[in-house]
Design an enzyme around this catalytic site. Structure first.
Site, PDB file in Angstrom:
ATOM      1  N   GLY A  29      -6.772  -9.079  -0.301  1.00 35.08           N
ATOM      2  CA  GLY A  29      -5.769  -8.707  -1.171  1.00 35.08           C
ATOM      3  C   GLY A  29      -4.556  -8.224  -0.388  1.00 35.08           C
ATOM      4  O   GLY A  29      -4.665  -8.171   0.950  1.00 35.08           O
ATOM      5  N   ASN A  30      -3.661  -7.412  -0.961  1.00 33.39           N
ATOM      6  CA  ASN A  30      -2.549  -6.686  -0.372  1.00 33.39           C
ATOM      7  C   ASN A  30      -2.318  -5.553  -1.046  1.00 33.39           C
ATOM      8  O   ASN A  30      -2.821  -5.193  -2.314  1.00 33.39           O
ATOM      9  CB  ASN A  30      -1.344  -7.771  -0.308  1.00 33.39           C
ATOM     10  CG  ASN A  30      -0.823  -8.133  -1.539  1.00 33.39           C
ATOM     11  OD1 ASN A  30      -0.200  -7.239  -2.259  1.00 33.39           O
ATOM     12  ND2 ASN A  30      -0.843  -9.221  -2.052  1.00 33.39           N
ATOM     13  N   ARG A  31      -1.518  -4.576  -0.532  1.00 31.97           N
ATOM     14  CA  ARG A  31      -1.262  -3.179  -1.308  1.00 31.97           C
ATOM     15  C   ARG A  31      -0.187  -3.282  -1.971  1.00 31.97           C
ATOM     16  O   ARG A  31       0.377  -2.236  -2.621  1.00 31.97           O
ATOM     17  CB  ARG A  31      -0.742  -2.384   0.023  1.00 31.97           C
ATOM     18  CG  ARG A  31      -1.819  -2.129   1.000  1.00 31.97           C
ATOM     19  CD  ARG A  31      -1.262  -0.952   2.129  1.00 31.97           C
ATOM     20  NE  ARG A  31      -2.102  -1.004   3.183  1.00 31.97           N
ATOM     21  CZ  ARG A  31      -3.479  -0.314   3.251  1.00 31.97           C
ATOM     22  NH1 ARG A  31      -3.860   0.314   1.864  1.00 31.97           N
ATOM     23  NH2 ARG A  31      -4.212  -0.335   4.234  1.00 31.97           N
ATOM     24  N   SER A  32       0.532  -4.421  -2.773  1.00 37.96           N
ATOM     25  CA  SER A  32       1.390  -4.419  -3.836  1.00 37.96           C
ATOM     26  C   SER A  32       0.966  -3.602  -5.051  1.00 37.96           C
ATOM     27  O   SER A  32      -0.081  -3.860  -5.496  1.00 37.96           O
ATOM     28  CB  SER A  32       1.862  -5.878  -4.142  1.00 37.96           C
ATOM     29  OG  SER A  32       2.871  -5.362  -5.257  1.00 37.96           O
ATOM     30  N   ALA A  96       3.786 -10.033  -4.693  1.00 28.75           N
ATOM     31  CA  ALA A  96       3.267 -10.310  -3.196  1.00 28.75           C
ATOM     32  C   ALA A  96       2.316 -11.225  -3.382  1.00 28.75           C
ATOM     33  O   ALA A  96       1.153 -11.131  -3.711  1.00 28.75           O
ATOM     34  CB  ALA A  96       2.755  -8.946  -2.534  1.00 28.75           C
TER      35      ALA A  96
END
Ligand code: C5P
Length: 228
Positions: A29-32, A96
Site C-alpha cells: 500500500g501507500n500513505r495516501s 495514489a
C-alpha cells in the site's frame, strides 16, 4: 459562498491509495489519506456537481451528496472509474494508484518457515489516467458522451517540477496536472497542500500553501473555464 458553476455536471473523483494483495491478509500500500480527493468531492458538490467518489481505503466519512464507491486494489479502482466515467463531464484522478502489484496472489496466507522467504515478483498496473487520455484521443470527433471532456491528473514531483510535470501532462494526455510539492512537510495526511497546476495549452497556476479545499476550488475554477 461558492459559485454553482458545476451545476448539472457529472464528475468522477478518485481518492485514497490502492492496496495490492499479496495473500488474503497482506498487501502493498501507500500513505495516501484521501483528504485531497475528499476535499475535491465536497467542493464539487457545493458547486452543484453530481459527484461519484471512488475511494480506495480511505478512513473518512462519506461526503454528503456524493455517491461513494469503495475499492481496494488498482484493478478495482480502474473498473469503478471507467464504469463511472462513461457519461462523465470531468474525471479527476487524485488517488495514489500503485504502479506495480504482486504478479501472483497467494490463495492461502504465506507461512513463516525456517527457509528463506520467496521474493515477491511485481508486475505493472495499467495507467488509468493515461488510458482515459488515450480513449479520448482515439474517440471520433463529435462522438460525444463516450469520454470525459476534462481530465485532471495529480503528480508528486520533488525536482524539476515544471519540466517533469509538463512531460507528464503531455504523456498522460490530460488537461490539467496538479503537481504537489513534496518534501516540505506537505501532502500525506496533512490538512494543507501547495501545488502548481499545469494547464494544457495555458500558463501554470500557482496555488500557495493552504487548506486542501483551496487547492480543490482552484482546480474547479480551471475545470469550469474549460467546460464553458
Ligand atoms: O505516473 P504517476 O504515478 O506519477 O502519475 C500520477 C497520476 O496518474 C495520478 O493522477 C494517478 O491517479 C494516476 N495514475 C493512474 N494509474 C496508475 C498510476 C497513476 O491513473 N497506474
Amino acid at each position: 459562498g461558492r459559485p454553482r458553476d458545476l451545476a448539472g455536471r457529472k464528475i468522477v473523483v478518485s481518492a485514497g491509495g490502492t492496496r495490492e494483495p499479496i495473500d488474503p491478509v497482506r498487501y502493498i500500500g501507500n500513505r495516501s489519506s484521501g483528504l485531497q480527493g475528499y476535499a475535491l468531492a465536497r467542493t464539487a458538490v457545493a458547486r452543484g456537481a453530481e459527484v461519484t467518489l471512488v475511494a480506495a481505503n480511505v478512513a473518512l466519512p462519506d461526503p454528503a451528496g456524493a455517491t461513494v464507491v469503495r475499492v481496494e486494489s488498482a484493478a478495482q479502482l480502474r473498473e469503478a472509474v471507467l464504469a463511472a466515467s462513461g457519461d462523465a463531464d470531468v474525471v479527476v484522478m487524485a488517488a495514489a494508484v500503485a504502479d506495480f502489484r504482486p504478479a501472483a496472489r497467494h490463495e492461502a496466507k504465506i507461512k513463516k518457515t525456517d527457509a528463506e522467504p520467496e521474493p515477491i515478483r511485481l508486475t505493472k498496473n495499467p495507467d488509468i489516467l493515461a488510458e482515459l487520455g488515450e480513449r479520448r484521443r482515439e474517440a471520433p470527433d463529435g462522438a460525444g458522451g463516450a469520454c470525459p471532456h476534462v481530465i485532471v491528473g495529480f503528480a508528486a514531483e520533488t525536482h524539476d517540477v515544471l519540466a517533469n510535470g509538463q512531460a507528464k501532462l503531455a504523456r498522460k494526455g490530460c488537461d490539467l496536472l496538479v503537481v504537489n510539492r513534496v518534501g516540505e512537510g506537505l501532502a500525506f495526511g496533512t490538512p494543507d497542500n501547495a501545488a502548481t497546476v499545469l494547464v494544457a495549452g495555458g500558463e501554470p497556476v500557482e496555488v500557495p500553501l493552504g487548506p486542501k479545499e483551496d487547492l480543490a476550488d482552484a482546480v474547479w475554477d480551471l475545470v469550469a473555464t474549460r467546460l464553458a
